[in-house]
Write an enzyme that holds these catalytic residues in place. Sequence first.
Site, PDB file in Angstrom:
ATOM      1  N   HIS A   7       0.831  -1.208   0.000  1.00 38.04           N
ATOM      2  CA  HIS A   7       0.000   0.000   0.000  1.00 38.04           C
ATOM      3  C   HIS A   7       0.862   1.253   0.000  1.00 38.04           C
ATOM      4  O   HIS A   7       2.045   1.203   0.327  1.00 38.04           O
ATOM      5  CB  HIS A   7      -0.968   0.038   1.188  1.00 38.04           C
ATOM      6  CG  HIS A   7      -0.309   0.035   2.542  1.00 38.04           C
ATOM      7  ND1 HIS A   7      -0.009  -1.107   3.233  1.00 38.04           N
ATOM      8  CD2 HIS A   7       0.099   1.052   3.342  1.00 38.04           C
ATOM      9  CE1 HIS A   7       0.552  -0.798   4.395  1.00 38.04           C
ATOM     10  NE2 HIS A   7       0.629   0.513   4.485  1.00 38.04           N
ATOM     11  N   HIS A  79       3.970   7.115   3.803  1.00 38.69           N
ATOM     12  CA  HIS A  79       4.911   6.005   3.626  1.00 38.69           C
ATOM     13  C   HIS A  79       4.436   5.081   2.519  1.00 38.69           C
ATOM     14  O   HIS A  79       3.299   5.153   2.078  1.00 38.69           O
ATOM     15  CB  HIS A  79       5.119   5.224   4.935  1.00 38.69           C
ATOM     16  CG  HIS A  79       3.918   4.512   5.465  1.00 38.69           C
ATOM     17  ND1 HIS A  79       3.055   5.072   6.384  1.00 38.69           N
ATOM     18  CD2 HIS A  79       3.421   3.272   5.220  1.00 38.69           C
ATOM     19  CE1 HIS A  79       2.096   4.198   6.684  1.00 38.69           C
ATOM     20  NE2 HIS A  79       2.294   3.095   5.984  1.00 38.69           N
ATOM     21  N   GLU A 130       7.688   1.045   5.022  1.00 34.54           N
ATOM     22  CA  GLU A 130       7.148   0.009   5.891  1.00 34.54           C
ATOM     23  C   GLU A 130       7.379  -1.330   5.199  1.00 34.54           C
ATOM     24  O   GLU A 130       7.191  -1.448   3.985  1.00 34.54           O
ATOM     25  CB  GLU A 130       5.639   0.241   6.097  1.00 34.54           C
ATOM     26  CG  GLU A 130       4.953  -0.797   6.967  1.00 34.54           C
ATOM     27  CD  GLU A 130       3.445  -0.533   7.113  1.00 34.54           C
ATOM     28  OE1 GLU A 130       2.896   0.292   6.370  1.00 34.54           O
ATOM     29  OE2 GLU A 130       2.835  -1.169   7.990  1.00 34.54           O
TER      30      GLU A 130
END
Length: 134
Positions: A7, A79, A130
């Site tokens: 994502h 992020h 991440e």
Amino acid sequence: MIGRLNHVAIAVPDVVEAAAVYRDTLGATVSAPQPEPDHGATVVFVDLGNTKIELLEPLGENSTIASFLARNPAGGIHHVCFEVEDIYEARDRLKAEGARVLGDGEPRPGAHRKPILFLHPKDFMGTLIELEQA
Ligand code: CO
């Protein structure tokens, strides 16, 4: 080592308004807002088929999303999340390469209940990364 883009997370001042833009203007499929107190955010998931957008509104005290919005009041990309097969192997390899893992370096459950880690943006061209175990 990194796999699919899981994502892209976008910090927003109002997740309901942001979800309406994705749903009505962009014609995307959006989830209901989901409070994630452990992650300091209320999250809306935008399903794009091959990946997702996560819209993050600050939730609670000491939200890292709130400090991001203080610097970027209109919102912005917070992020990107890449999938890895083995998060411990990925962490150890990254540390050996000199990359900084945020926090205590121990994976914790993310918004999808899978183990995640964050990597220091200064080591990755200004982008907070991440990692999520797929
Ligand atoms: Co994320």
